[in-house]
Design a protein around this motif. Structure first.
Motif, PDB file in Angstrom:
ATOM      1  N   ILE A 252       0.837  -1.205   0.000  1.00  0.00           N
ATOM      2  CA  ILE A 252       0.000   0.000   0.000  1.00  0.00           C
ATOM      3  C   ILE A 252       0.877   1.264   0.000  1.00  0.00           C
ATOM      4  N   ILE A 255       2.277   1.812  -3.433  1.00  0.00           N
ATOM      5  CA  ILE A 255       1.258   2.309  -4.364  1.00  0.00           C
ATOM      6  C   ILE A 255       1.100   3.818  -4.175  1.00  0.00           C
ATOM      7  N   ASP A 256       1.038   4.225  -2.897  1.00  0.00           N
ATOM      8  CA  ASP A 256       0.906   5.658  -2.596  1.00  0.00           C
ATOM      9  C   ASP A 256       2.108   6.438  -3.119  1.00  0.00           C
ATOM     10  N   THR A 261      -3.380   4.504  -8.632  1.00  0.00           N
ATOM     11  CA  THR A 261      -4.529   3.999  -7.887  1.00  0.00           C
ATOM     12  C   THR A 261      -4.354   2.499  -7.647  1.00  0.00           C
ATOM     13  N   ASP A 262      -5.140   1.978  -6.700  1.00  0.00           N
ATOM     14  CA  ASP A 262      -5.107   0.535  -6.442  1.00  0.00           C
ATOM     15  C   ASP A 262      -5.401  -0.229  -7.726  1.00  0.00           C
ATOM     16  N   CYS A 265      -2.686  -0.445 -10.138  1.00  0.00           N
ATOM     17  CA  CYS A 265      -1.646  -1.366  -9.681  1.00  0.00           C
ATOM     18  C   CYS A 265      -2.044  -2.823  -9.922  1.00  0.00           C
ATOM     19  N   TYR A 266      -3.245  -3.215  -9.460  1.00  0.00           N
ATOM     20  CA  TYR A 266      -3.556  -4.654  -9.602  1.00  0.00           C
ATOM     21  C   TYR A 266      -3.805  -5.041 -11.049  1.00  0.00           C
ATOM     22  N   ARG A 273      -9.103  -8.417  -8.817  1.00  0.00           N
ATOM     23  CA  ARG A 273      -9.497  -7.379  -7.843  1.00  0.00           C
ATOM     24  C   ARG A 273      -9.805  -7.969  -6.464  1.00  0.00           C
ATOM     25  N   PHE A 276      -6.712  -8.735  -4.631  1.00  0.00           N
ATOM     26  CA  PHE A 276      -6.100  -7.496  -4.159  1.00  0.00           C
ATOM     27  C   PHE A 276      -6.784  -7.012  -2.877  1.00  0.00           C
ATOM     28  N   SER A 277      -8.130  -7.077  -2.851  1.00  0.00           N
ATOM     29  CA  SER A 277      -8.858  -6.627  -1.657  1.00  0.00           C
ATOM     30  C   SER A 277      -8.467  -7.459  -0.451  1.00  0.00           C
ATOM     31  N   ARG A 280      -5.176  -6.284   0.739  1.00  0.00           N
ATOM     32  CA  ARG A 280      -5.294  -4.935   1.312  1.00  0.00           C
ATOM     33  C   ARG A 280      -5.931  -4.971   2.703  1.00  0.00           C
TER      34      ARG A 280
END
Ligand code: AR6
Length: 355
Positions: A252, A255-256, A261-262, A265-266, A273, A276-277, A280
């Motif tokens: 995270i 990515i920042d 954005t998320d 990235c994914y 997705r 990824f969640s 996260r």
């Protein structure tokens, strides 16, 4: 959601819809068309008779009959005539129309053969690039798992130069540094570690390193040959301090820092997705090594960052593994295109990046 390139017979694919590289009559033929009609049974041809054919670049859908998938999308690719007759544009339409039709039928997963690249003689490299581009474009706005199914090795060959370069890189780096530490110890007449040894620098007797004249790191099966115990202990302390930030947190943060954005990235990592969640939302999530590397590639980490990132998930890059060497090759050559990497991994019979 991701795009996968797999080697398989399309009729064996576990997915909702398979795409057929048909001809304009839709009544069957050779190649993948022949295989699909044969496996689906005679009812397919009877059904197709009522469809009134299909124009080049367009797509029509039928049930899958005896096949295990739900539907078959039949699309007609262009015959390659040197590229002067809008062949590329027509091939792109095949993918666009088929994907839109799959979406209309609420498919979660769809598998494509390499349309036009057989009897219709479209150059395979161009055909695969068009397939990748069109599918990637579609996946930017749609959730679906899409497979490109490769039937023969030739369809998916990296360029001769790249192959030669990577082969040399593997030959140069492979195995030499990795040897059986216990065998090496025996060769050097070095005593085995105490029974209580538990892979911790602190658990070795104080005089062990000096008396054995062997770097403590060998007990950790690494390849560094000149590390003192003090240094190993310091390294261990650094590692323990580093545990502060988990894999998920580092992901995270990166990515920042990258300012993406998320989703960017994914998608770039070719990661689903939902997965990824999960990562996260779970600070202690332990991803598969291929997933972790896919994120490192998406975030364009350099080799040291990649190693650090992998370590957070409990992995390393070693020179005793072709997969690892190929990854290292791409990172050190600043090539972060996951599809190029996957093509190469595929050519060298390695597992692919992504989920
Ligand atoms: N699974 C996956 N891919 C396959 C399979 C299979 N079972 N069989 C072949 N391929 P082609 P086209 C690959 O010739 O070029 C037919 O007669 C194959 O290696 O099937 O669009 C139709 O009726 C190649 O890479 O389709 C048309 O007349 C790719 O599928 C005409 O051929 C496409 O090869 C269509 O020609």
């Amino acid at each position: 959601m991701p795009l996968f390139i797999v080697r398989n017979d399309i009729i064996n694919m576990d997915c909702d819809i398979i795409v057929n590289a048909a001809n304009s009559t839709l009544l069957g033929g050779g190649g993948v068309d022949g295989a699909i009609h044969k496996a689906a049974g005679k009812e397919l041809k009877e059904y197709c008779k009522k469809l009134g054919g299909c124009r080049t670049g367009e797509a029509k859908i039928t049930p899958a009959f005896a096949l295990k998938q739900k539907y078959i999308i039949h699309t007609v690719g262009p015959v390659w005539k040197g590229g002067f007759f809008k062949e590329e544009e027509k091939l792109r339409s095949c993918y666009k129309n088929s994907l839109n039709l799959a979406k209309e039928y609420e498919a979660e997963s769809v598998a494509f053969p390499l349309i036009s690249s057989g009897a219709y003689a479209f150059p395979k490299k161009k055909a695969i690039n068009i397939a990748k581009e069109e599918i990637t474009e579609f996946l930017k706005d749609n959730d679906m798992t899409v497979y490109i199914v490769i039937f023969d090795n030739k369809s998916f060959e990296i360029s001769k130069n790249l192959f030669k370069d990577i082969k040399e890189y593997i030959d140069k780096n492979y195995v030499d540094l990795h040897f059986n530490t216990y065998a090496a110890r025996a060769r050097q007449n070095i005593p085995a570690p105490p029974e209580s040894y538990s892979k911790s620098a602190d658990s070795l007797p104080d005089d062990y390193c000096e008396s054995a004249q062997l770097p403590i790191d060998n007990y950790f099966e690494t390849t560094e040959l000149s590390v003192s115990k003090t240094q190993a202990t310091t390294d261990l302390t650094c590692i323990l301090n580093d545990i502060d930030e988990s894999f998920s947190q580092m992901l995270i943060r990166k990515i920042d820092e990258k300012g993406i954005t998320d989703a960017e990235c994914y998608k770039k990592a070719n990661i689903d997705r939902k997965l990824f969640s999960k990562i996260r939302n779970n600070i202690n999530y332990k991803p598969k090594k291929t997933t972790a590397i896919a994120f490192a590639i998406a975030l364009e980490m350099d080799i040291d960052e990649t190693k650090n990132f992998l370590m957070k998930a409990g992995y390393a890059l070693s020179h005793s593994d072709k997969f690892d060497i190929i990854i290292e090759y791409f990172i050190t050559h600043n090539n972060y295109n996951i599809f190029d990497i996957n093509e190469t991994l595929f050519t060298f019979d390695q597992v692919l990046l992504g989920v």
